[in-house]
Motif scaffolding. Structure first.
Motif, PDB file in Angstrom:
ATOM      1  N   VAL A  23       0.923  -1.122   0.062  1.00 53.66           N
ATOM      2  CA  VAL A  23       0.028   0.000  -0.059  1.00 53.66           C
ATOM      3  C   VAL A  23       0.888   1.214  -0.081  1.00 53.66           C
ATOM      4  O   VAL A  23       0.602   2.248  -0.539  1.00 53.66           O
ATOM      5  N   LEU A  24       1.981   1.283   0.704  1.00 57.47           N
ATOM      6  CA  LEU A  24       2.849   2.426   0.911  1.00 57.47           C
ATOM      7  C   LEU A  24       3.409   2.699  -0.455  1.00 57.47           C
ATOM      8  O   LEU A  24       3.832   3.920  -0.815  1.00 57.47           O
ATOM      9  N   VAL A  25       3.854   1.432  -1.226  1.00 52.46           N
ATOM     10  CA  VAL A  25       4.395   1.880  -2.369  1.00 52.46           C
ATOM     11  C   VAL A  25       3.456   2.614  -3.606  1.00 52.46           C
ATOM     12  O   VAL A  25       3.468   3.657  -4.304  1.00 52.46           O
ATOM     13  N   LEU A  51      11.105   0.433  -5.027  1.00 56.30           N
ATOM     14  CA  LEU A  51      10.586   1.005  -3.908  1.00 56.30           C
ATOM     15  C   LEU A  51      10.085   0.272  -2.741  1.00 56.30           C
ATOM     16  O   LEU A  51      10.587   0.789  -1.508  1.00 56.30           O
ATOM     17  N   MET A  52       9.761  -0.938  -2.838  1.00 58.96           N
ATOM     18  CA  MET A  52       9.787  -2.058  -2.180  1.00 58.96           C
ATOM     19  C   MET A  52      10.939  -2.358  -1.284  1.00 58.96           C
ATOM     20  O   MET A  52      11.037  -2.220   0.135  1.00 58.96           O
ATOM     21  N   ALA A  53      11.967  -2.329  -2.059  1.00 62.35           N
ATOM     22  CA  ALA A  53      13.330  -2.622  -1.354  1.00 62.35           C
ATOM     23  C   ALA A  53      13.643  -1.466  -0.321  1.00 62.35           C
ATOM     24  O   ALA A  53      14.292  -1.592   0.516  1.00 62.35           O
ATOM     25  N   THR A  54      13.683  -0.090  -0.914  1.00 62.85           N
ATOM     26  CA  THR A  54      13.799   0.988  -0.466  1.00 62.85           C
ATOM     27  C   THR A  54      13.146   1.114   1.242  1.00 62.85           C
ATOM     28  O   THR A  54      13.502   1.281   2.207  1.00 62.85           O
ATOM     29  N   LEU A  55      11.600   0.821   0.999  1.00 62.66           N
ATOM     30  CA  LEU A  55      11.008   0.926   2.116  1.00 62.66           C
ATOM     31  C   LEU A  55      11.191  -0.206   3.164  1.00 62.66           C
ATOM     32  O   LEU A  55      11.189   0.145   4.364  1.00 62.66           O
ATOM     33  N   ARG A  56      11.512  -1.298   2.706  1.00 61.69           N
ATOM     34  CA  ARG A  56      11.789  -2.588   3.413  1.00 61.69           C
ATOM     35  C   ARG A  56      12.953  -2.261   4.386  1.00 61.69           C
ATOM     36  O   ARG A  56      13.189  -2.428   5.523  1.00 61.69           O
ATOM     37  N   SER A  57      14.090  -1.570   3.503  1.00 63.87           N
ATOM     38  CA  SER A  57      15.250  -1.475   4.393  1.00 63.87           C
ATOM     39  C   SER A  57      15.203  -0.414   5.475  1.00 63.87           C
ATOM     40  O   SER A  57      15.857  -0.470   6.575  1.00 63.87           O
ATOM     41  N   LEU A  76      -5.129   1.710   5.517  1.00 67.50           N
ATOM     42  CA  LEU A  76      -4.234   2.797   5.731  1.00 67.50           C
ATOM     43  C   LEU A  76      -4.517   3.846   5.095  1.00 67.50           C
ATOM     44  O   LEU A  76      -4.992   3.812   3.821  1.00 67.50           O
ATOM     45  N   VAL A  77      -4.437   5.157   5.808  1.00 67.40           N
ATOM     46  CA  VAL A  77      -4.923   6.420   5.126  1.00 67.40           C
ATOM     47  C   VAL A  77      -3.763   7.375   5.017  1.00 67.40           C
ATOM     48  O   VAL A  77      -3.871   8.492   4.591  1.00 67.40           O
ATOM     49  N   GLY A  78      -2.587   7.313   5.391  1.00 68.96           N
ATOM     50  CA  GLY A  78      -1.611   7.936   5.297  1.00 68.96           C
ATOM     51  C   GLY A  78       0.102   7.396   5.804  1.00 68.96           C
ATOM     52  O   GLY A  78      -0.102   6.245   6.175  1.00 68.96           O
ATOM     53  N   MET A  79       1.065   8.104   5.556  1.00 68.00           N
ATOM     54  CA  MET A  79       2.361   7.573   5.839  1.00 68.00           C
ATOM     55  C   MET A  79       3.142   9.044   5.860  1.00 68.00           C
ATOM     56  O   MET A  79       2.901  10.224   5.297  1.00 68.00           O
ATOM     57  N   GLY A  80       4.290   8.797   6.382  1.00 68.10           N
ATOM     58  CA  GLY A  80       5.290   9.928   6.766  1.00 68.10           C
ATOM     59  C   GLY A  80       6.582   9.060   7.031  1.00 68.10           C
ATOM     60  O   GLY A  80       6.670   7.898   7.610  1.00 68.10           O
ATOM     61  N   TYR A  81       7.489   9.888   6.761  1.00 74.16           N
ATOM     62  CA  TYR A  81       9.026   9.223   7.034  1.00 74.16           C
ATOM     63  C   TYR A  81       9.873  10.194   7.439  1.00 74.16           C
ATOM     64  O   TYR A  81       9.923  11.433   6.940  1.00 74.16           O
ATOM     65  N   LEU A  82      10.825   9.875   8.352  1.00 78.87           N
ATOM     66  CA  LEU A  82      11.956  10.755   8.783  1.00 78.87           C
ATOM     67  C   LEU A  82      13.315  10.051   8.945  1.00 78.87           C
ATOM     68  O   LEU A  82      13.222   8.822   9.318  1.00 78.87           O
TER      69      LEU A  82
END
Ligand SMILES: CC(C)(COP(=O)(O)OP(=O)(O)OC[C@H]1O[C@@H](n2cnc3c(N)ncnc32)[C@H](O)[C@@H]1OP(=O)(O)O)[C@@H](O)C(=O)NCCC(=O)NCCS
Length: 180
Positions: A23-25, A51-57, A76-82
């Motif tokens: 879903v995040l992809v 993208l899957m590999a980047t998020l997984r790592s 899931l209705v949103g995401m964020g990353y730091l």
């Protein structure tokens, strides 16, 4: 049904897990199209894999936090990353001081859930993580044309500090050619 602050349900913010990644992809693909102002495309298989590999790592990296907003019905209705960005002071006087900034990226809220405080709740988690890492400066980028991002980040205390310029190589080459 129109979703409002009252009937949005108790969305919660939690750390992303492996099962969230497909879903995040999709969120990332829609974010990229949104920023580029382009209509929906289908992501190439290779790009989806990348993208899957980047998020997984990022799930297992202690210097990164990927969070999701989950609605009452588990959607899931949103995401964020730091992520933590480290750099050494460059002046002799600064000694061995390491400067750390928190880079915020990939913030997406599903259209029906916007203006309900979801991205503010995501930011709250990211800022708490940044603080736990000893970070006192947060940095993010948004396209100048992205009015909702400009409005949101300004409400949350961000001020533009620079201009990021982009050009096709051919455009710069032709400008340089005229200057000969
Ligand atoms: C930008 C985005 C993340 C904001 O998420 P959100 O959950 O709607 O934001 P919030 O509800 O937490 O709003 C925070 C503040 O910004 C304001 N705001 C949000 N969207 C706004 C808009 N389109 N116009 C004006 N103000 C806006 C809200 O009103 C709120 O302030 P208030 O509480 O004083 O009213 C969301 O619109 C989105 O996902 N956009 C597409 C992807 C994107 O552009 N991401 C950012 C890339 S850098």
């Amino acid at each position: 049904m129109v979703i409002t602050r009252d009937n949005a349900g108790n969305f919660r913010i939690r750390k992303a897990v492996q099962a969230d990644l497909p879903v995040l992809v999709d969120f990332l693909a829609r974010l990229a199209l949104h920023v580029a102002g382009e209509p929906p495309h289908t992501l190439k298989k290779e790009e989806r894999k990348r993208l899957m590999a980047t998020l997984r790592s990022s799930l297992s990296d202690p210097g990164k936090l990927l969070v999701v907003a989950e609605a009452g019905d588990a959607r899931l209705v949103g995401m964020g990353y730091l992520y933590v960005w480290r750099n050494q002071g460059i002046w002799e006087q600064s000694g061995d001081i390491e400067c750390k900034s928190g880079i915020i990226d990939d913030v997406w809220v599903e259209p029906n859930f916007r203006k309900l405080g979801v991205s503010s709740a995501i930011l709250r988690e990211l800022v708490a993580f940044a603080e736990s890492q000893g970070i006192d400066e947060l940095i993010l980028e948004y396209a100048a044309s992205n009015k909702e991002a400009a409005a949101t980040w300004s409400k949350l205390g961000f001020k533009p500090t620079g201009v990021r310029a982009a050009a096709f190589t051919t455009v710069v080459q032709s400008a340089l050619a005229k200057r000969r």
